[in-house]
Design a protein around this motif. Structure first.
Motif, PDB file in Angstrom:
ATOM      1  N   VAL A  34       0.835  -1.206   0.000  1.00 26.12           N
ATOM      2  CA  VAL A  34       0.000   0.000   0.000  1.00 26.12           C
ATOM      3  C   VAL A  34       0.870   1.258   0.000  1.00 26.12           C
ATOM      4  O   VAL A  34       0.568   2.231  -0.701  1.00 26.12           O
ATOM      5  CB  VAL A  34      -0.976  -0.023   1.211  1.00 26.12           C
ATOM      6  CG1 VAL A  34      -1.538   1.358   1.482  1.00 26.12           C
ATOM      7  CG2 VAL A  34      -2.122  -0.983   0.953  1.00 26.12           C
ATOM      8  N   LEU A  36       3.891   1.494  -1.024  1.00 21.30           N
ATOM      9  CA  LEU A  36       4.900   1.483  -2.102  1.00 21.30           C
ATOM     10  C   LEU A  36       4.701   2.637  -3.106  1.00 21.30           C
ATOM     11  O   LEU A  36       5.673   3.311  -3.464  1.00 21.30           O
ATOM     12  CB  LEU A  36       4.870   0.122  -2.803  1.00 21.30           C
ATOM     13  CG  LEU A  36       6.150  -0.266  -3.552  1.00 21.30           C
ATOM     14  CD1 LEU A  36       7.349  -0.250  -2.630  1.00 21.30           C
ATOM     15  CD2 LEU A  36       5.987  -1.641  -4.195  1.00 21.30           C
ATOM     16  N   PRO A  37       3.448   2.906  -3.580  1.00 19.54           N
ATOM     17  CA  PRO A  37       3.271   4.055  -4.475  1.00 19.54           C
ATOM     18  C   PRO A  37       3.689   5.388  -3.844  1.00 19.54           C
ATOM     19  O   PRO A  37       4.183   6.276  -4.526  1.00 19.54           O
ATOM     20  CB  PRO A  37       1.769   4.047  -4.773  1.00 19.54           C
ATOM     21  CG  PRO A  37       1.349   2.640  -4.580  1.00 19.54           C
ATOM     22  CD  PRO A  37       2.200   2.133  -3.462  1.00 19.54           C
ATOM     23  N   LEU A  38       3.509   5.478  -2.542  1.00 19.52           N
ATOM     24  CA  LEU A  38       3.936   6.717  -1.866  1.00 19.52           C
ATOM     25  C   LEU A  38       5.454   6.855  -1.917  1.00 19.52           C
ATOM     26  O   LEU A  38       5.993   7.941  -2.167  1.00 19.52           O
ATOM     27  CB  LEU A  38       3.469   6.709  -0.411  1.00 19.52           C
ATOM     28  CG  LEU A  38       1.964   6.839  -0.163  1.00 19.52           C
ATOM     29  CD1 LEU A  38       1.639   6.535   1.288  1.00 19.52           C
ATOM     30  CD2 LEU A  38       1.487   8.234  -0.498  1.00 19.52           C
TER      31      LEU A  38
ATOM     32  N   GLY B  78      -2.981   1.564  -2.617  1.00 25.61           N
ATOM     33  CA  GLY B  78      -1.816   2.469  -2.497  1.00 25.61           C
ATOM     34  C   GLY B  78      -1.927   3.634  -3.464  1.00 25.61           C
ATOM     35  O   GLY B  78      -1.630   4.786  -3.107  1.00 25.61           O
ATOM     36  N   ILE B  79      -2.361   3.319  -4.687  1.00 25.17           N
ATOM     37  CA  ILE B  79      -2.518   4.391  -5.693  1.00 25.17           C
ATOM     38  C   ILE B  79      -3.619   5.364  -5.241  1.00 25.17           C
ATOM     39  O   ILE B  79      -3.454   6.594  -5.313  1.00 25.17           O
ATOM     40  CB  ILE B  79      -2.845   3.784  -7.079  1.00 25.17           C
ATOM     41  CG1 ILE B  79      -1.616   3.047  -7.599  1.00 25.17           C
ATOM     42  CG2 ILE B  79      -3.271   4.853  -8.066  1.00 25.17           C
ATOM     43  CD1 ILE B  79      -1.920   2.112  -8.744  1.00 25.17           C
ATOM     44  N   LEU B  81      -4.440   5.985  -2.261  1.00 22.94           N
ATOM     45  CA  LEU B  81      -3.880   6.718  -1.116  1.00 22.94           C
ATOM     46  C   LEU B  81      -3.039   7.913  -1.586  1.00 22.94           C
ATOM     47  O   LEU B  81      -3.217   9.050  -1.115  1.00 22.94           O
ATOM     48  CB  LEU B  81      -3.028   5.743  -0.315  1.00 22.94           C
ATOM     49  CG  LEU B  81      -2.498   6.199   1.027  1.00 22.94           C
ATOM     50  CD1 LEU B  81      -3.631   6.571   1.939  1.00 22.94           C
ATOM     51  CD2 LEU B  81      -1.678   5.083   1.640  1.00 22.94           C
ATOM     52  N   VAL B  82      -2.170   7.674  -2.525  1.00 22.74           N
ATOM     53  CA  VAL B  82      -1.257   8.741  -2.966  1.00 22.74           C
ATOM     54  C   VAL B  82      -2.020   9.811  -3.745  1.00 22.74           C
ATOM     55  O   VAL B  82      -1.790  11.022  -3.568  1.00 22.74           O
ATOM     56  CB  VAL B  82      -0.051   8.153  -3.743  1.00 22.74           C
ATOM     57  CG1 VAL B  82      -0.417   7.625  -5.081  1.00 22.74           C
ATOM     58  CG2 VAL B  82       1.054   9.195  -3.883  1.00 22.74           C
ATOM     59  N   GLU B  86      -2.569  13.897  -2.813  1.00 22.73           N
ATOM     60  CA  GLU B  86      -2.215  14.970  -3.755  1.00 22.73           C
ATOM     61  C   GLU B  86      -3.444  15.783  -4.159  1.00 22.73           C
ATOM     62  O   GLU B  86      -3.366  17.010  -4.255  1.00 22.73           O
ATOM     63  CB  GLU B  86      -1.511  14.385  -4.983  1.00 22.73           C
ATOM     64  CG  GLU B  86      -0.115  13.895  -4.624  1.00 22.73           C
ATOM     65  CD  GLU B  86       0.704  13.490  -5.829  1.00 22.73           C
ATOM     66  OE1 GLU B  86       0.289  13.783  -6.959  1.00 22.73           O
ATOM     67  OE2 GLU B  86       1.771  12.879  -5.633  1.00 22.73           O
ATOM     68  N   ALA B 106      -4.382  19.283 -17.076  1.00 23.19           N
ATOM     69  CA  ALA B 106      -2.965  18.916 -16.952  1.00 23.19           C
ATOM     70  C   ALA B 106      -2.720  18.154 -15.652  1.00 23.19           C
ATOM     71  O   ALA B 106      -1.967  17.165 -15.634  1.00 23.19           O
ATOM     72  CB  ALA B 106      -2.104  20.170 -17.008  1.00 23.19           C
ATOM     73  N   GLN B 107      -3.388  18.618 -14.559  1.00 24.52           N
ATOM     74  CA  GLN B 107      -3.211  17.932 -13.276  1.00 24.52           C
ATOM     75  C   GLN B 107      -3.762  16.507 -13.352  1.00 24.52           C
ATOM     76  O   GLN B 107      -3.108  15.553 -12.909  1.00 24.52           O
ATOM     77  CB  GLN B 107      -3.981  18.669 -12.187  1.00 24.52           C
ATOM     78  CG  GLN B 107      -3.264  19.737 -11.403  1.00 24.52           C
ATOM     79  CD  GLN B 107      -1.894  19.440 -10.905  1.00 24.52           C
ATOM     80  OE1 GLN B 107      -0.975  20.084 -11.351  1.00 24.52           O
ATOM     81  NE2 GLN B 107      -1.729  18.494 -10.014  1.00 24.52           N
ATOM     82  N   PHE B 114       0.926   9.193 -13.389  1.00 26.71           N
ATOM     83  CA  PHE B 114       1.629   8.773 -12.183  1.00 26.71           C
ATOM     84  C   PHE B 114       1.001   7.505 -11.607  1.00 26.71           C
ATOM     85  O   PHE B 114       1.721   6.566 -11.194  1.00 26.71           O
ATOM     86  CB  PHE B 114       1.609   9.908 -11.151  1.00 26.71           C
ATOM     87  CG  PHE B 114       2.150   9.506  -9.824  1.00 26.71           C
ATOM     88  CD1 PHE B 114       3.505   9.274  -9.653  1.00 26.71           C
ATOM     89  CD2 PHE B 114       1.309   9.336  -8.731  1.00 26.71           C
ATOM     90  CE1 PHE B 114       4.013   8.883  -8.427  1.00 26.71           C
ATOM     91  CE2 PHE B 114       1.807   8.950  -7.510  1.00 26.71           C
ATOM     92  CZ  PHE B 114       3.160   8.723  -7.348  1.00 26.71           C
ATOM     93  N   THR B 118       3.172   4.156 -11.157  1.00 25.62           N
ATOM     94  CA  THR B 118       3.390   3.600  -9.804  1.00 25.62           C
ATOM     95  C   THR B 118       2.632   2.294  -9.613  1.00 25.62           C
ATOM     96  O   THR B 118       3.122   1.376  -8.942  1.00 25.62           O
ATOM     97  CB  THR B 118       2.974   4.599  -8.705  1.00 25.62           C
ATOM     98  OG1 THR B 118       1.674   5.054  -8.994  1.00 25.62           O
ATOM     99  CG2 THR B 118       3.926   5.743  -8.594  1.00 25.62           C
ATOM    100  N   GLY B 121       4.625  -0.278 -11.276  1.00 32.24           N
ATOM    101  CA  GLY B 121       5.824  -0.508 -10.444  1.00 32.24           C
ATOM    102  C   GLY B 121       5.493  -1.337  -9.219  1.00 32.24           C
ATOM    103  O   GLY B 121       6.203  -2.291  -8.881  1.00 32.24           O
ATOM    104  N   ALA B 122       4.402  -0.959  -8.544  1.00 29.22           N
ATOM    105  CA  ALA B 122       4.021  -1.675  -7.316  1.00 29.22           C
ATOM    106  C   ALA B 122       3.663  -3.124  -7.622  1.00 29.22           C
ATOM    107  O   ALA B 122       4.039  -4.039  -6.869  1.00 29.22           O
ATOM    108  CB  ALA B 122       2.839  -0.961  -6.661  1.00 29.22           C
TER     109      ALA B 122
END
Lengths: 424, 169
Positions: A34, A36-38, B78-79, B81-82, B86, B106-107, B114, B118, B121-122
């Protein structure tokens, strides 16, 4: 200009720490995944540089306005390089009120791009208003880093006092030598018929009064009253003020002064201004549009200034306070020094009128309503009346003006009062 | 933007309820949602408190449900969450500010890219970890995990300390 971490970066680290702690304590791998993206998001820190090649320009829809008028502020941002996120903030002085739009903006700009940002403000109080500095903050896209700078742009707004409507003005008792709108007691060239006398060598034929000449079988001529102007000196009390901006006694006084200046100059009179703030500041009497601008500029500066100095009226030069002038003193009568100056002026034989904006209706909204407050205001009103009576006994005409009411209504009381005084 | 953040908070708080629908999880979720809602409107630290509570709720749900680890859904969470952090921060910055043309687009594009990167990647890391855990059996795994977490945190702290102190809002 270096990019610095924002509180958001610390928030991300906090969440990562908690996620890892909970993951270790519970022995569940999901919690590590969870956060990890952060952690990957934090890898973006340090990759953005603050843009250097960008510029700001500001334009005002008007640079000279009256109180209550609106001005549109346009800020143009131009960038030669890519700007991911630019935040601009223009703090407004208390004399301006935001009406539409926002005085804070966020932009993104492509290389060579330009964007315009507009907002509208209302000018609530007179004065010179400096819209000097624009604060800029560059953000990266994630909001993890930011850099700040300030840009000073030229832009000054002159807010003149709101002119109050006036149709009738206090008339002067004495005239000056120049042509104006008042019918003078002296006879000469004019259009208002005065006396009739016998024809003398040199009289113009067109002045012959044929009706009288035929009746008396001798030539008679009609004499005319001269039309003259007057010198009017406004004396503004800036010793003290009461009430909350933009509705203080000084604001009301300045608005009244602006109305009187406009009115008297419109009648071709010479108008001067004396600001009494302990020492004197003055503008010599003159006439014309340029002089009106000069007087309005002086009114822009008028403000309460504490001073231990108390100058006597006798120190004011004759060219500033001509002996034949009508003196209109505008004062809330809060400071005894101004009352002393009024008595001094009256003793010197000046044609004096006092316009007194009452501080009570201006102070009343600033205090909490209570029975004690009502009583205090009633006592204050009685005290003001007693003071006014004392000045009246000294031969000074006083007009009490509630600034919430039209100035014209207050000045209407003045004509009968002055007529009664003249009869005595 | 605040609506999007609120929606993401709802997803973050609601996901553990799908794993283990219990009273304790729901109670924690309600508290977390309240804090998140308040944080979106008021300040980021309150939102962080809400997110930490939501992580606690997620931990409790995992503990109650038991079963094998579901790393895919964890990566998605996780995504969320981030992006929640933001968007909430951006929403607070954009509140009562004039927004320039193309900024929101754009945002959103930046967050989408992103999230994609991510997320990939995760998932890649979790897949690698699954393969590694199936082949390698480490002794004292909890101790190694704790050391790994500590090392990660110290590493992040060291990396960020190179930057200057954050500006005050």
């Amino acid at each position: 200009m270096t990019m610095r971490l924002t509180p958001l970066a610390l928030s991300v680290v906090t969440v990562v720490a908690w996620g890892l702690i909970l993951g270790v304590l519970s022995g569940r791998a999901e919690l590590v995944i969870v956060v990890l993206p952060l952690l990957l998001g934090l890898a973006r820190v340090g990759r953005t540089d603050a843009p250097r090649r960008w510029s700001l320009a500001r334009a005002l829809s008007a640079e000279r306005v009256f109180e209550g008028e609106r001005v549109t502020v346009s800020v143009t941002v131009t960038a030669d390089e890519r700007v991911p996120l630019l935040e601009l903030f223009e703090p407004l002085p208390p004399t301006l009120r935001l009406v539409s739009g926002e005085n804070r903006a966020l932009f993104t700009l492509a290389p060579g791009g330009s964007v315009e940002w507009r907002y509208e403000v209302e000018c609530v109080r007179r004065g010179r208003v400096g819209l000097g500095t624009v604060h800029a903050r560059h953000w990266d896209r994630a909001g993890l880093e930011a850099s700040e700078t300030s840009v000073t742009l030229p832009g000054q707004l002159r807010v003149y006092p709101r002119p109050l409507r006036l149709r009738r003005l206090p008339g002067p008792r004495r005239m000056q030598a120049f042509v104006g709108n008042y019918v003078a007691p002296s006879v000469g060239e004019g259009i208002e018929p005065g006396d009739i006398r016998e024809f003398a060598a040199g009289d113009r034929v067109r002045h012959v009064n044929w009706r009288a000449s035929l009746r008396f079988r001798r030539l008679f001529v009609t004499q005319y009253h001269q039309e003259r102007n007057a010198d009017v000196v406004l004396m503004l009390d800036t010793l003290t003020e009461a009430g909350a901006a933009p509705a203080t006694t000084l604001d009301a006084s300045v608005r009244a002064a602006a109305a009187l200046i406009t009115g008297y100059l419109g009648r071709k009179d010479r108008v001067g201004l004396i600001e009494y703030c302990g020492p004197f500041r003055w503008v010599r009497p003159s006439s014309g549009r340029a002089h009106q601008e000069r007087l309005f500029e002086a009114l822009l500066r008028a403000d309460v200034m504490f001073s231990y100095v108390t100058q006597e009226v006798g120190l004011v030069p004759r060219r500033v306070l001509p002996p034949q002038a009508l003196v209109v003193a505008i004062s809330p009568l809060l400071d005894p020094r101004f009352e002393k100056a009024l008595v001094d002026l009256a003793a010197r034989g000046f044609d004096l009128v006092v316009l007194s904006p009452s501080p009570i209706p201006l102070v009343r909204p600033t205090v909490r309503p209570s029975a004690r407050g009502d009583l205090a205001c009633r006592l204050w009103a009685l005290e003001r009346r007693a003071r006014a009576d004392a000045l009246l006994r000294a031969g000074i005409t006083i007009v009490d003006w509630d600034p919430a009411e039209p100035l014209e209504a207050a000045l209407a009381q003045l004509t009968p009062a002055r007529r009664r005084r003249a009869a005595r | 933007m605040r609506r999007l953040a609120a929606l993401l908070a709802l997803v973050l708080v609601g996901a553990p309820l799908l794993i283990a629908p219990s009273t304790a999880v729901a109670a924690l979720g309600t508290a977390a949602m309240l804090l998140c809602g308040l944080g979106i409107v008021v300040a980021t630290p309150v939102l962080v408190a809400g997110i930490v509570l939501a992580l606690g709720e997620y931990t409790l749900a995992l503990w109650l449900a038991g079963g094998p680890p579901n790393l895919g859904s964890a990566a998605l969470l996780g995504i969320v969450l981030v992006v929640l952090l933001e968007t909430a921060d951006f929403g607070r910055r954009a509140h009562r500010a004039a927004i320039g043309p193309g900024l929101l687009l754009a945002q959103l594009r930046a967050w989408t890219v992103f999230a994609g990167v991510t997320g990939t990647g995760a998932l890649a890391v979790s897949a690698a970890a699954s393969v590694a855990s199936a082949t390698i059996r480490l002794p004292w795994a909890p101790a190694i995990a704790a050391v790994g977490a500590a090392v990660t945190l110290v590493g992040v702290a060291l990396a960020l300390s190179g930057r200057q102190a954050p500006p005050r809002d």
